[in-house]
Scaffold this active site. Structure first.
Site, PDB file in Angstrom:
ATOM      1  N   TYR A 136       0.819  -1.217   0.000  1.00  0.00           N
ATOM      2  CA  TYR A 136       0.000   0.000   0.000  1.00  0.00           C
ATOM      3  C   TYR A 136       0.854   1.268   0.000  1.00  0.00           C
ATOM      4  O   TYR A 136       1.776   1.419   0.808  1.00  0.00           O
ATOM      5  CB  TYR A 136      -0.934   0.041   1.223  1.00  0.00           C
ATOM      6  CG  TYR A 136      -1.609   1.399   1.344  1.00  0.00           C
ATOM      7  CD1 TYR A 136      -2.639   1.752   0.478  1.00  0.00           C
ATOM      8  CD2 TYR A 136      -1.164   2.351   2.265  1.00  0.00           C
ATOM      9  CE1 TYR A 136      -3.222   3.017   0.519  1.00  0.00           C
ATOM     10  CE2 TYR A 136      -1.747   3.609   2.326  1.00  0.00           C
ATOM     11  CZ  TYR A 136      -2.771   3.926   1.447  1.00  0.00           C
ATOM     12  OH  TYR A 136      -3.328   5.170   1.492  1.00  0.00           O
TER      13      TYR A 136
ATOM     14  N   ARG B 149     -11.454  30.679  47.466  1.00  0.00           N
ATOM     15  CA  ARG B 149     -11.363  29.558  48.394  1.00  0.00           C
ATOM     16  C   ARG B 149     -11.070  28.233  47.680  1.00  0.00           C
ATOM     17  O   ARG B 149     -10.429  27.351  48.246  1.00  0.00           O
ATOM     18  CB  ARG B 149     -12.686  29.450  49.164  1.00  0.00           C
ATOM     19  CG  ARG B 149     -12.632  28.474  50.299  1.00  0.00           C
ATOM     20  CD  ARG B 149     -13.880  28.365  51.146  1.00  0.00           C
ATOM     21  NE  ARG B 149     -15.040  29.120  50.748  1.00  0.00           N
ATOM     22  CZ  ARG B 149     -16.281  28.633  50.813  1.00  0.00           C
ATOM     23  NH1 ARG B 149     -16.491  27.394  51.230  1.00  0.00           N
ATOM     24  NH2 ARG B 149     -17.312  29.385  50.486  1.00  0.00           N
TER      25      ARG B 149
ATOM     26  N   ASN C 250       1.790  11.440   5.781  1.00  0.00           N
ATOM     27  CA  ASN C 250       1.179  10.739   6.901  1.00  0.00           C
ATOM     28  C   ASN C 250       1.912  11.132   8.174  1.00  0.00           C
ATOM     29  O   ASN C 250       3.105  11.435   8.155  1.00  0.00           O
ATOM     30  CB  ASN C 250       1.282   9.231   6.713  1.00  0.00           C
ATOM     31  CG  ASN C 250       0.155   8.651   5.868  1.00  0.00           C
ATOM     32  OD1 ASN C 250       0.026   7.447   5.771  1.00  0.00           O
ATOM     33  ND2 ASN C 250      -0.665   9.491   5.268  1.00  0.00           N
TER      34      ASN C 250
ATOM     35  N   TYR D  77     -15.921  31.226  46.199  1.00  0.00           N
ATOM     36  CA  TYR D  77     -15.280  30.033  45.645  1.00  0.00           C
ATOM     37  C   TYR D  77     -14.057  30.362  44.789  1.00  0.00           C
ATOM     38  O   TYR D  77     -13.081  29.608  44.755  1.00  0.00           O
ATOM     39  CB  TYR D  77     -16.264  29.260  44.768  1.00  0.00           C
ATOM     40  CG  TYR D  77     -17.312  28.471  45.512  1.00  0.00           C
ATOM     41  CD1 TYR D  77     -17.405  28.483  46.906  1.00  0.00           C
ATOM     42  CD2 TYR D  77     -18.234  27.704  44.803  1.00  0.00           C
ATOM     43  CE1 TYR D  77     -18.382  27.761  47.560  1.00  0.00           C
ATOM     44  CE2 TYR D  77     -19.215  26.971  45.454  1.00  0.00           C
ATOM     45  CZ  TYR D  77     -19.286  27.001  46.832  1.00  0.00           C
ATOM     46  OH  TYR D  77     -20.255  26.280  47.461  1.00  0.00           O
TER      47      TYR D  77
ATOM     48  N   GLU E 228     -11.693   6.059   4.287  1.00  0.00           N
ATOM     49  CA  GLU E 228     -11.294   6.723   5.534  1.00  0.00           C
ATOM     50  C   GLU E 228     -12.579   7.207   6.209  1.00  0.00           C
ATOM     51  O   GLU E 228     -12.951   8.373   6.136  1.00  0.00           O
ATOM     52  CB  GLU E 228     -10.304   7.839   5.213  1.00  0.00           C
ATOM     53  CG  GLU E 228      -9.041   7.256   4.587  1.00  0.00           C
ATOM     54  CD  GLU E 228      -8.157   8.259   3.880  1.00  0.00           C
ATOM     55  OE1 GLU E 228      -8.424   9.475   3.976  1.00  0.00           O
ATOM     56  OE2 GLU E 228      -7.199   7.820   3.217  1.00  0.00           O
TER      57      GLU E 228
ATOM     58  N   PHE F  51      -1.273   6.761  12.063  1.00  0.00           N
ATOM     59  CA  PHE F  51      -1.433   8.181  11.735  1.00  0.00           C
ATOM     60  C   PHE F  51      -2.705   8.770  12.330  1.00  0.00           C
ATOM     61  O   PHE F  51      -2.943   9.969  12.232  1.00  0.00           O
ATOM     62  CB  PHE F  51      -1.487   8.363  10.207  1.00  0.00           C
ATOM     63  CG  PHE F  51      -2.436   7.412   9.530  1.00  0.00           C
ATOM     64  CD1 PHE F  51      -3.780   7.386   9.834  1.00  0.00           C
ATOM     65  CD2 PHE F  51      -1.959   6.512   8.580  1.00  0.00           C
ATOM     66  CE1 PHE F  51      -4.658   6.505   9.223  1.00  0.00           C
ATOM     67  CE2 PHE F  51      -2.829   5.621   7.956  1.00  0.00           C
ATOM     68  CZ  PHE F  51      -4.180   5.625   8.288  1.00  0.00           C
TER      69      PHE F  51
ATOM     70  N   HIS G  95      -2.009  16.761  -2.682  1.00  0.00           N
ATOM     71  CA  HIS G  95      -2.511  16.871  -1.313  1.00  0.00           C
ATOM     72  C   HIS G  95      -2.244  18.239  -0.683  1.00  0.00           C
ATOM     73  O   HIS G  95      -2.626  18.477   0.461  1.00  0.00           O
ATOM     74  CB  HIS G  95      -1.900  15.777  -0.435  1.00  0.00           C
ATOM     75  CG  HIS G  95      -2.503  14.417  -0.665  1.00  0.00           C
ATOM     76  ND1 HIS G  95      -2.658  13.876  -1.914  1.00  0.00           N
ATOM     77  CD2 HIS G  95      -2.995  13.495   0.209  1.00  0.00           C
ATOM     78  CE1 HIS G  95      -3.215  12.680  -1.816  1.00  0.00           C
ATOM     79  NE2 HIS G  95      -3.442  12.425  -0.538  1.00  0.00           N
TER      80      HIS G  95
END
Length: 498
Positions: free
Chosen positions: A59, A286, A201, A283, A416, A332, A89
């Site tokens: 792959y 405290r 990746n 608060y 994906e 990844f 990409h």
């Protein structure tokens, strides 16, 4: 940033958040250790032999990507496949990634590739180091990663300069990468099989934001205690809620540490030691040990997770030369750090939330302090509006606290089908960190003013010295002035605090 006498050797040494901070802040140059160089070269040699001897598809190495994983690529096209991957990409958009984050992206990518599980050439890793050492920072944008197949879009744009493509920020100018490489005497890299995938990746976009946020968050956590201590003293608060027995009985480490730290800041204070007419504090004063302490415990957890991440190869496939294995899996995927980054955003927002409440009490005209911390309220609005500003910032952070890791939108034709959206967790966290810093600076602005109304009584020696240092940057306000430059000075003051 160039420093020829300060070199960090990339190796299998465990990188802590503190160590990364030292590398960045000292301006250290990067270099591959002999061991890292050997691991990278051995893995590349194994991969080349495997491609030449195997008829089985691997792959992303001899196939297409994502849902195109079933399309085999001819051996003579493997280099073009990787170049095409980086170019296609490169789709990030939106605001620029800040320079300090890009620098971390380069460092963390080099670290991830150095383990010898990625199949890259030594030359490719060295070119990333060249960009880092010459402060030629790729121009990357914030939007585009799903935080699952790694940070594909931003890491692709980060990698373009290796090919002589894209742009870098160099010596204060945004320029074509090819020009800057030529100026530096560097040739573009010819990517070999698997290399584009190894670069794209991985979780270095998310991780870089996470590391940056943790470096800042640890400092802000310490500052919250110190500023909170000054506010407590200026408000004429009680020290009993910070005593050891009441906090140790609950066992939470962060709570115990906060109580001890605030008590230490107030040691020797005339104000904290004087008789109190009131039995309890609100608060926001405290419960500092409980709230600040919970943020500390969150920080400790998130630090451990991010340190695991940055000391790992996170690309795909993962190559194991010693086991004769190439495994296509999911290292990844950003889920392990997406959830903690969302958690850290919540914790830091709570630090700002309780800080704004202390600011509100300081200007409320109680316990002997004048309304809005000016001697003549009415004619003067004094510190009325800094609290508005803090409230606005806190509200924005609360809106950002919806966890991005709860979302997933399928991609790549359903291959994906579950993504982490950790990149959005990361960029959101960046905004929350900066918001928290601003809110704490506004609290200090108010606390210092309130403390001056307690004269002649003094706070502790260490807080009085800090107050004096602050007054050299930000003056006491007697009558109304333009406030925003003073808020900016307050932010700059705490930014220098270590």
């Amino acid at each position: 940033m160039e420093n020829h006498h300060n070199i960090h050797y990339i190796s299998a040494e465990w990188l802590t958040i503190d160590r990364v901070a030292e590398i960045i802040e000292s301006g250290a140059r990067l270099a591959l250790s002999d061991d890292a160089r050997r691991r990278i070269a051995d893995c590349r040699r194994y991969l080349d032999e495997k491609i030449n001897s195997s008829s089985e598809p691997i792959y992303g190495i001899t196939t297409g990507f994502g849902s195109l994983c079933n399309i085999s690529i001819d051996k003579e096209q493997l280099q073009k496949l990787q170049r095409n991957l980086v170019m296609s990409h490169s789709c990030c958009t939106g605001p620029r990634v800040p320079a300090e984050i890009v620098r971390l992206m380069l460092l963390l990518k080099v670290q991830s590739l150095s383990y010898g599980n990625s199949g890259v050439q030594v030359e490719t890793v060295e070119r990333l180091i060249d960009l880092y050492n010459n402060d030629a920072l790729p121009v990357v944008c914030q939007q585009g990663s799903l935080g699952a197949s790694g940070d594909l879009a931003p890491l692709a744009v980060m990698s373009l300069p290796l090919l002589g493509l894209g742009e870098v920020e160099y010596k204060g100018q945004r320029r074509p990468s090819a020009e800057v490489l030529a100026e530096l005497g560097l040739a573009p890299v010819e990517l070999q099989s698997k290399e584009g995938l190894a670069l794209l990746n991985g979780t270095q976009f998310m991780s870089a934001y996470g590391v940056w946020a943790l470096i800042k968050a640890h400092r802000l956590s310490r500052l919250a205690d110190k500023i909170g201590a000054m506010s407590l003293d200026a408000f004429d608060g009680r020290i009993e809620p910070f005593c050891a027995p009441v906090n140790e009985v609950r066992h939470h480490a962060g709570q115990i540490e906060t109580a001890r730290t605030v008590s230490g800041w107030l040691e020797g204070s005339e104000l904290i030691a004087r008789h109190k007419e009131h039995v309890q504090d609100p608060y926001s004063f405290r419960c500092m040990p409980q709230v600040h302490g919970a943020a500390k415990d969150t920080l400790a957890f998130v630090t451990s997770v991010i340190e695991d991440e940055i000391n790992s190869p996170t690309d795909n496939p993962t190559i194991f030369p010693d086991h004769d294995m190439i495994v296509s899996a999911g290292n990844f995927h950003g889920e392990p750090i997406a959830l903690p980054m969302d958690y850290l955003a919540v914790a830091l927002t709570e630090l700002s939330n309780i800080s704004e409440r202390r600011t509100y009490k300081l200007i409320s005209g109680t316990r002997g302090l004048p309304s809005f911390l000016v001697a003549n309220p009415g004619l003067n609005s004094g510190f009325m509006i800094p609290q508005y500003t803090a409230a606005s910032i806190v509200s924005q952070s609360k809106g950002l606290c919806w966890p991005n890791s709860c979302d997933s939108i399928p991609s790549s034709q359903g291959q994906e089908d579950h993504v982490s959206m950790g990149s959005n967790s990361a960029t959101k966290l960046y905004r929350v960190v900066n918001n928290t810093e601003r809110v704490l600076a506004i609290e200090l602005f108010n606390a210092a003013q309130a403390l001056d109304f307690r004269r002649p009584l003094k706070s502790s020696p260490v807080l009085e010295q800090w107050h004096a240092d602050y007054r050299r940057e930000v003056p006491f306000i007697e009558n109304d002035v333009v406030m925003y430059p003073l808020i900016e000075r307050s932010i700059e003051f705490i930014r220098k605090e270590r």
